[in-house]
Scaffold this active site. Structure first.
Site, PDB file in Angstrom:
ATOM      1  N   ASP A  98      52.332  51.415  39.200  1.00 51.92           N
ATOM      2  CA  ASP A  98      51.890  52.143  40.470  1.00 51.92           C
ATOM      3  C   ASP A  98      50.480  52.461  40.533  1.00 51.92           C
ATOM      4  OD1 ASP A  98      52.222  54.090  38.593  1.00 51.92           O
ATOM      5  OD2 ASP A  98      53.059  55.431  39.942  1.00 51.92           O
ATOM      6  N   GLY A 121      28.685  29.979  42.851  1.00 52.11           N
ATOM      7  CA  GLY A 121      28.734  28.926  41.511  1.00 52.11           C
ATOM      8  C   GLY A 121      28.908  27.578  41.933  1.00 52.11           C
ATOM      9  N   GLU A 148      24.264  26.866  44.739  1.00 48.89           N
ATOM     10  CA  GLU A 148      23.805  25.629  43.936  1.00 48.89           C
ATOM     11  C   GLU A 148      23.783  24.518  44.894  1.00 48.89           C
ATOM     12  OE1 GLU A 148      25.600  25.408  40.151  1.00 48.89           O
ATOM     13  OE2 GLU A 148      25.464  27.575  40.046  1.00 48.89           O
TER      14      GLU A 148
END
Length: 619
Positions: A323, A351, A393
C-alpha cells in the site's frame, strides 16, 4: 572531416603507458605491475621477459625503456630485442644497447658487457624518440617477450576475493581456487596493483592499512612452472574509520540507468551501491521516458514506479509494502539520494527507439515542455528528479526515423525547456558526434542551443559497428583518427573540436564512454581494417556485448585511436578498458570539458571498475 591530431593520440597513449600499460601482443608487465596495467591475460616468464615502458613524454618527444629479466634456471648469454613502432615513431638516441631499424622494425642488441643475465637478474636499456611511441610485436632472442613456452597452459583466474573482518587497519581476503594442467603452486595477492604477498592457501589477511581508505584487491595463480595466470576480479575495500568517502569532485561523472535493466539483466538501483559506483558518480540519467502524441509520457510504469522490491533488493534493506504510494525504480532512486545526497538525477526522454515523437512535439514547443515538466514534477516523485535530459536522435537528420524540422529546432527546443523548467532545474541533451562535412552536427544549431543547456552528452561511441556486416573492422569509440580509419571525422576528437568551433563552451561538453563493445565474426585479421562475415554473437543482441563479459571472454590485445580492440578466434571486438578510459579522461581534462558520461551502468563489472577509472581519471 578533421584529420587526426597525433598529439592528442600520443597524450592518451603516454598516459596509458605511464601507468605501465603494455601495448601489443607478446609483451608482459613485470609480475608486480601486471594487475595495475590491467593486462589480465599477461603471462609470467618461463625463461625470460622483456617489458616496455614509456618513462616520460614532453610533447615533441619521449623517453622509452625496455627491461629484460631472466626468469629461468640457466644464464642467458647475449640478448636481442625486436619490436615494431608505428611509421611516425623514430628512435633518435639510445644507451646501454645498440639500436637499429629496418623500416618500422627496431632491433636492440646488448653491448657485450651487459649481455649475460644470471637467473633472476634484470637489465635495462633506454632511448629517446619522436612520435607516438606505442611498441608492438615484441620478440626476445626470437621468442615471445612474455616468456611462455608452447604447450604449457597458464593457470586460470582465481575467484574474485571476498572481504571480511574489515577493521581500521586490516582486512581478511578469501578466494576460490584456480586450476592448471600441471597444478597450482601458490597465489599472488595484489593491493592496488602491487604484490603484497604470495601464499599457498586461499586466504590472506592484509595488515598495516590506513583507516578510512579505499583499497583494490586482486589475486592471481602461479603454476609449478612459475607461470602467472590472469588476475581475478577486483574487490574494493574501504577500511573503517576516517570519516566519509572523498567527494567525487567538480567534474560531471554521469551514468545512464535503464528502466528495462531490471528484467533480463537483473540490474537494480542497489547495484550502484554494491559496486561502489554510487559514491563516485555525480549524476544519473534515468532512461527512458517516451515522447508520443506531442508530449512526454511514462516509459515503463511497472519498472518505473510499481515494481515491489524485497528487503535484499532494496537500497536501504527495507521491503516495499503493497500500500505504499511509490515503489519501483523511482522509490529506489529516492532511497539512493537519501544515502548519497550529492547525486543529482535527471529523467531522460527519447533515445534511439523513442526519438520519433520529437518532431511532432516540437510543432508546439511550449506545450511539449509543459507536458514534460508536469510529468517530471509529478508530486509522487518530484523529489527524485533534478531536471530533464532530452535524447533526440536526431533533430533535422535521420536516425531510426528522419526529421525535417530545420536547423533552428534544437535551439527552439532547449529554449522552451529552459523557460519552463527554470534556472533551478538541470536541462541537458544527448547529441550526435558525427563531425563529417554536412554531417549531423551541421544539421542543427547546437551552438545556439548551448546557451539554454547545462551540458551536452556527446555520444562519442557507435561510430563503427557490425551494421556494416562485411567490415572493415574498426573501433566503435575511437578518441582520435588513425591510419586506415573508415571515416576520418568519425572520432571523439573531431566531434569535440567541431562543437567548440560552433560556439559550444568546452565546459558544456561531456565526453561519452560506452560500457560495452561492438564486434564482428568471420574475421582473420588481428589489426583493424579486416573483413568479416557478419555481427559477432552477443548475449542480448548480435554485434554488441557488455564490457564485463568481453574482458574475460575476448581480452583486449591491441589499441588504436586511443581505445582497445581484441581478436579472439574468428571474432573481432572493440571496447574501452580502464586504461583507455584513463587516456580519454586525460583528454577531457586537457580540452577543458565539463566531464564525462557513459552508457550504461549494467555493462560494468560487479565492482564498477570502469566507473572507478572515470572517477580516478577526472580527479
Amino acid at each position: 572531416m578533421r584529420h587526426a591530431r597525433r598529439k592528442s593520440l600520443a597524450s592518451a597513449l603516454a598516459l596509458a603507458l605511464s601507468f605501465g600499460l603494455l601495448t601489443g601482443v607478446g609483451m608482459a608487465a613485470s609480475p608486480d605491475k601486471r594487475e595495475a596495467d590491467g593486462a589480465d591475460g599477461a603471462k609470467a616468464a618461463a625463461t625470460a621477459t622483456a617489458t616496455y615502458t614509456k618513462v616520460s613524454d614532453w610533447g615533441s618527444g619521449f623517453e622509452g625503456k625496455w627491461t629484460l629479466k631472466n626468469t629461468g634456471s640457466a644464464p642467458i648469454n647475449g640478448w636481442t630485442v625486436e619490436w615494431t613502432f608505428p611509421s611516425d615513431t623514430k628512435v633518435t638516441s639510445s644507451w646501454d644497447a645498440t639500436v637499429t631499424n629496418s623500416g618500422t622494425t627496431w632491433t636492440a642488441k646488448d653491448k657485450g658487457w651487459n649481455g649475460t643475465l644470471a637467473p633472476g637478474a634484470s637489465v635495462s636499456f633506454g632511448f629517446n624518440g619522436t612520435g607516438g611511441g606505442a611498441a608492438t610485436n615484441c620478440k626476445l632472442n626470437g621468442a615471445s617477450c612474455d616468456g611462455t613456452q608452447p604447450g604449457d597452459a597458464l593457470p586460470s583466474a582465481p575467484g574474485t576475493p571476498a572481504a571480511s573482518d574489515i577493521t581500521d587497519t586490516s582486512v581478511k581476503l578469501s578466494w576460490s581456487a584456480a586450476t592448471d594442467d600441471k597444478g597450482v603452486k601458490n597465489y599472488d595477492v595484489l593491493r592496488d596493483g602491487a604484490k603484497v604477498a604470495t601464499v599457498e592457501g586461499l586466504t590472506y589477511t592484509d595488515t598495516g592499512l590506513t583507516k578510512g581508505t579505499d583499497y583494490a584487491y586482486t589475486v592471481r595463480a602461479r603454476d609449478t612452472a612459475d607461470q602467472v595466470g590472469p588476475t581475478s576480479g577486483v574487490r574494493q575495500v574501504r577500511t573503517t574509520g576516517g570519516g566519509d568517502p572523498e567527494p567525487p569532485g567538480d567534474k560531471v561523472k554521469l551514468g545512464y540507468f535503464t528502466n528495462w535493466g531490471v528484467y533480463q539483466r537483473n540490474y537494480h538501483v542497489k547495484n550502484l551501491v554494491t559496486s561502489g559506483s554510487a559514491e563516485k558518480i555525480t549524476h544519473i540519467n534515468y532512461a527512458f521516458g517516451n515522447v508520443q502524441g506531442g508530449k512526454c509520457t511514462i516509459g515503463d510504469a511497472y519498472a518505473d514506479y510499481d515494481k515491489a522490491y524485497t528487503a535484499d533488493q532494496s537500497v536501504d534493506g527495507k521491503a516495499d509494502t503493497w500500500d505504499q504510494p511509490l515503489r519501483g525504480n523511482f522509490n529506489q532512486l529516492r532511497k539512493l539520494k537519501q544515502k548519497y545526497p550529492h547525486i543529482k538525477i535527471l529523467y531522460s526522454f527519447g533515445g534511439w527507439t523513442w526519438s520519433g515523437g520529437f518532431g511532432e512535439a516540437m510543432k508546439n514547443p511550449a506545450a511539449f515542455a509543459d507536458s514534460c515538466y508536469k510529468l517530471v514534477e509529478d508530486p509522487r516523485w518530484a523529489d527524485v528528479f533534478d531536471g530533464i535530459d532530452l535524447d533526440w536522435e536526431y533533430p533535422n537528420a535521420c536516425g531510426l526515423t528522419c526529421d525535417t524540422s530545420g536547423p533552428a529546432v534544437m535551439k527552439d527546443m532547449m529554449k522552451a525547456f529552459r523557460d519552463r523548467f527554470g534556472s533551478n532545474n538541470l536541462v541537458t541533451a544527448a547529441i550526435t558526434a558525427d563531425a563529417s562535412p554536412d554531417g549531423k552536427i551541421d544539421k542543427a544549431d547546437y551552438g545556439g542551443a548551448a546557451q539554454y543547456t547545462d551540458w551536452y552528452n556527446v555520444m562519442t561511441y557507435d561510430f563503427f559497428g557490425a551494421w556494416d556486416a562485411k567490415g572493415p573492422t574498426a573501433p566503435h569509440s575511437p578518441l582520435t583518427s588513425y591510419p586506415g580509419i573508415p571515416k576520418q571525422d568519425f572520432n571523439s576528437d573531431s566531434a569535440i573540436k567541431k562543437l567548440k568551433a560552433k560556439g559550444v563552451p568546452a565546459k558544456k561538453l561531456l565526453l561519452g564512454i560506452g560500457f560495452y563493445g561492438r564486434g564482428w565474426t568471420g574475421v582473420t585479421q588481428k589489426e583493424p581494417g579486416g573483413t568479416a562475415t557478419g555481427p559477432a554473437p552477443g548475449k542480448y543482441e548480435q554485434g554488441i556485448e557488455d564490457y564485463k563479459d568481453l574482458k574475460d571472454r575476448c581480452p583486449s590485445n591491441g589499441t588504436v585511436g586511443g581505445t582497445a580492440y581484441a581478436h579472439c578466434g574468428n571474432q573481432w571486438w572493440s571496447y574501452d578498458t580502464p586504461a583507455t578510459i584513463g587516456g580519454k579522461m586525460n583528454y577531457a581534462k586537457q580540452q577543458g570539458l565539463g566531464g564525462s558520461f557513459f552508457w550504461e551502468f549494467s555493462g560494468d563489472t560487479a565492482n564498477g571498475e570502469l566507473m572507478t577509472a572515470i572517477n580516478n581519471g577526472l580527479k
